[in-house]
Design a protein around this motif. Structure first.
Motif, mmCIF file in Angstrom:
data_model
loop_
_atom_site.group_PDB
_atom_site.id
_atom_site.type_symbol
_atom_site.label_atom_id
_atom_site.label_comp_id
_atom_site.label_asym_id
_atom_site.label_seq_id
_atom_site.Cartn_x
_atom_site.Cartn_y
_atom_site.Cartn_z
ATOM 1 N N ARG A 177 0.840 -1.210 0.000
ATOM 2 C CA ARG A 177 0.000 0.000 0.000
ATOM 3 C C ARG A 177 0.867 1.248 0.000
ATOM 4 N N VAL A 178 1.951 1.208 0.750
ATOM 5 C CA VAL A 178 2.834 2.366 0.847
ATOM 6 C C VAL A 178 3.592 2.592 -0.458
ATOM 7 N N THR A 179 4.226 1.530 -0.967
ATOM 8 C CA THR A 179 5.148 1.676 -2.100
ATOM 9 C C THR A 179 4.506 1.451 -3.457
ATOM 10 N N ARG A 180 3.335 0.794 -3.460
ATOM 11 C CA ARG A 180 2.621 0.444 -4.677
ATOM 12 C C ARG A 180 3.408 -0.535 -5.564
ATOM 13 N N THR A 181 4.384 -1.199 -4.976
ATOM 14 C CA THR A 181 5.140 -2.229 -5.693
ATOM 15 C C THR A 181 6.029 -2.948 -4.697
ATOM 16 N N GLY A 182 6.566 -4.077 -5.110
ATOM 17 C CA GLY A 182 7.626 -4.708 -4.356
ATOM 18 C C GLY A 182 7.215 -5.366 -3.052
ATOM 19 N N ALA A 183 8.229 -5.721 -2.278
ATOM 20 C CA ALA A 183 8.055 -6.412 -1.010
ATOM 21 C C ALA A 183 9.166 -5.996 -0.069
ATOM 22 N N VAL A 184 8.950 -6.184 1.229
ATOM 23 C CA VAL A 184 9.937 -5.768 2.221
ATOM 24 C C VAL A 184 11.113 -6.737 2.321
ATOM 25 N N ALA A 185 10.975 -7.964 1.797
ATOM 26 C CA ALA A 185 12.007 -8.990 1.961
ATOM 27 C C ALA A 185 13.405 -8.533 1.531
ATOM 28 N N PRO A 186 13.587 -7.879 0.360
ATOM 29 C CA PRO A 186 14.943 -7.447 -0.006
ATOM 30 C C PRO A 186 15.550 -6.470 1.003
ATOM 31 N N THR A 187 14.726 -5.585 1.575
ATOM 32 C CA THR A 187 15.213 -4.646 2.579
ATOM 33 C C THR A 187 15.656 -5.388 3.825
ATOM 34 N N VAL A 188 14.849 -6.358 4.249
ATOM 35 C CA VAL A 188 15.158 -7.137 5.441
ATOM 36 C C VAL A 188 16.506 -7.842 5.279
ATOM 37 N N ARG A 189 16.680 -8.465 4.153
ATOM 38 C CA ARG A 189 17.915 -9.198 3.919
ATOM 39 C C ARG A 189 19.113 -8.255 3.815
ATOM 40 N N PHE A 190 18.922 -7.120 3.183
ATOM 41 C CA PHE A 190 20.018 -6.161 3.037
ATOM 42 C C PHE A 190 20.468 -5.661 4.409
ATOM 43 N N GLY A 191 19.517 -5.355 5.288
ATOM 44 C CA GLY A 191 19.878 -4.910 6.630
ATOM 45 C C GLY A 191 20.674 -5.959 7.381
ATOM 46 N N ARG A 192 20.281 -7.215 7.245
ATOM 47 C CA ARG A 192 21.010 -8.294 7.910
ATOM 48 C C ARG A 192 22.417 -8.445 7.341
ATOM 49 N N ARG A 193 22.528 -8.255 6.045
ATOM 50 C CA ARG A 193 23.854 -8.312 5.426
ATOM 51 C C ARG A 193 24.747 -7.191 5.962
ATOM 52 N N LEU A 194 24.186 -5.992 6.082
ATOM 53 C CA LEU A 194 24.949 -4.865 6.615
ATOM 54 C C LEU A 194 25.412 -5.148 8.038
ATOM 55 N N ALA A 195 24.519 -5.679 8.862
ATOM 56 C CA ALA A 195 24.875 -5.978 10.244
ATOM 57 C C ALA A 195 25.978 -7.018 10.314
ATOM 58 N N GLU A 196 25.904 -8.029 9.469
ATOM 59 C CA GLU A 196 26.934 -9.068 9.445
ATOM 60 C C GLU A 196 28.291 -8.505 9.037
ATOM 61 N N ARG A 197 28.258 -7.464 8.181
ATOM 62 C CA ARG A 197 29.499 -6.828 7.745
ATOM 63 C C ARG A 197 30.044 -5.861 8.784
ATOM 64 N N GLY A 198 29.221 -5.468 9.741
ATOM 65 C CA GLY A 198 29.629 -4.481 10.729
ATOM 66 C C GLY A 198 29.371 -3.049 10.308
ATOM 67 N N THR A 199 28.541 -2.846 9.280
ATOM 68 C CA THR A 199 28.232 -1.506 8.780
ATOM 69 C C THR A 199 27.215 -0.821 9.690
ATOM 70 N N THR A 200 27.500 0.399 10.076
ATOM 71 C CA THR A 200 26.580 1.162 10.922
ATOM 72 C C THR A 200 25.294 1.472 10.161
ATOM 73 N N ILE A 201 24.165 1.320 10.858
ATOM 74 C CA ILE A 201 22.850 1.529 10.249
ATOM 75 C C ILE A 201 22.059 2.526 11.077
ATOM 76 N N TRP A 202 21.411 3.444 10.382
ATOM 77 C CA TRP A 202 20.339 4.240 10.977
ATOM 78 C C TRP A 202 19.050 3.801 10.296
ATOM 79 N N ILE A 203 18.130 3.262 11.077
ATOM 80 C CA ILE A 203 16.834 2.882 10.528
ATOM 81 C C ILE A 203 15.945 4.119 10.447
#
Length: 282
Positions: A177-203
């Motif tokens: 409804r928000v984006t009118r396309t896509g799914a949250v799964a790629p974002t979820v996985r990308f965030g986990r990848r960043l955390a595994e790499r030790g990259t600082t994240i601001w949500i």
């Protein structure tokens, strides 16, 4: 100061980085990636700006690239949706602009943020800009929805000190409804990848009354953020209508023209949901 250039469920299986975004939405496969012209890499640059405390720490040079695969109902920059809205600029062109502000942003404890639009629509150009800035000793940030996170290779992320990760929603139906396309799964996985790499994240999470504010939707994002070891802070961004005039100028209808900003009580409740998970909230 904006300067325009002259004239949850269903996460994909690991190990498919090259196909993940396309699997989430087939249209992604056709999106542009930045193009070399002659011997030089070019990108579609919409505009640039100098901001303080908004797009990462300190005073920052923010490059807005043109093109985005999402059509968020609350988007305040519809003028950045299409690649054609930008001007072709080489990496050298953009670095020349950054160089003008280099001493100023360094002394002010800032850096460079590549934003959009969606900068990962042009990963080669984005990666080279971040690499060049990093080589100069500038703090670097990538502002992204993470929807095209599979396009960010290790070299790009090696040159990125901070990722501003915009999590649109957690509930799959709400995300669409928000984006009118896509799914949250790629974002979820990308965030986990960043955390595994030790990259600082601001949500980052945009709070829209009647759209993204459901308790369960917020709880899902809060639980996800709390599970990422490198999340430094969560920014709950109140919906506003400041970009409505851009829709009018483009002959478009602003989807949330009748939606009011969140009340102080709603903001307090949502920020409290994140704080309850032990997260630092702004």
């Amino acid at each position: 100061m904006t300067v325009r250039p002259p004239s949850p469920p269903g996460l994909p299986r690991p190990g498919r980085a090259g196909a993940d975004a396309a699997a989430a939405d087939p249209a992604v496969a056709a999106l542009g990636r930045g193009s070399p012209v002659g011997a030089e890499l070019t990108g579609a640059v919409h505009s640039w700006d100098v901001s303080v405390g908004v797009d990462g720490p300190g005073t920052r040079f923010v490059a807005f690239l043109a093109g985005c695969p999402l059509r968020c109902r609350y988007c305040h920059s519809p003028d950045t949706w299409y690649r054609r809205s930008g001007r072709h600029r080489t990496v050298d062109d953009l670095m020349a602009e950054i160089e003008r502000y280099r001493r100023f942003i360094s002394v002010a404890g800032g850096g460079v943020t590549v934003s959009g639009g969606e900068p990962l629509m042009q990963p080669r150009f984005t990666g080279e800009v971040l690499r060049r800035c990093h080589a100069l000793g500038l703090h670097t940030a990538l502002d992204t929805s993470g929807f095209l996170g599979a396009r960010a290779d290790d070299a790009l992320l090696d040159a990125t000190d901070l990722v501003l990760l915009d999590v649109k929603s957690w509930d799959p139906a709400t995300y669409r409804r928000v984006t009118r396309t896509g799914a949250v799964a790629p974002t979820v996985r990308f965030g986990r990848r960043l955390a595994e790499r030790g990259t600082t994240i601001w949500i980052r999470f945009v709070l829209v009354p009647g759209l993204t504010d459901a308790v369960a939707n917020v709880a899902g994002i809060a639980d996800y953020a709390a599970g990422l070891a490198t999340v430094q802070r969560v920014e709950v961004l109140p919906f506003h209508r400041l970009g409505a005039h851009k829709y009018a100028e483009l002959g478009l209808r602003f989807p949330l023209a009748d939606t009011a900003p969140p009340t102080p009580e709603l903001l307090s409740r949502v920020r409290g949901q994140f704080a309850e998970r032990g997260l630092t909230v702004y």
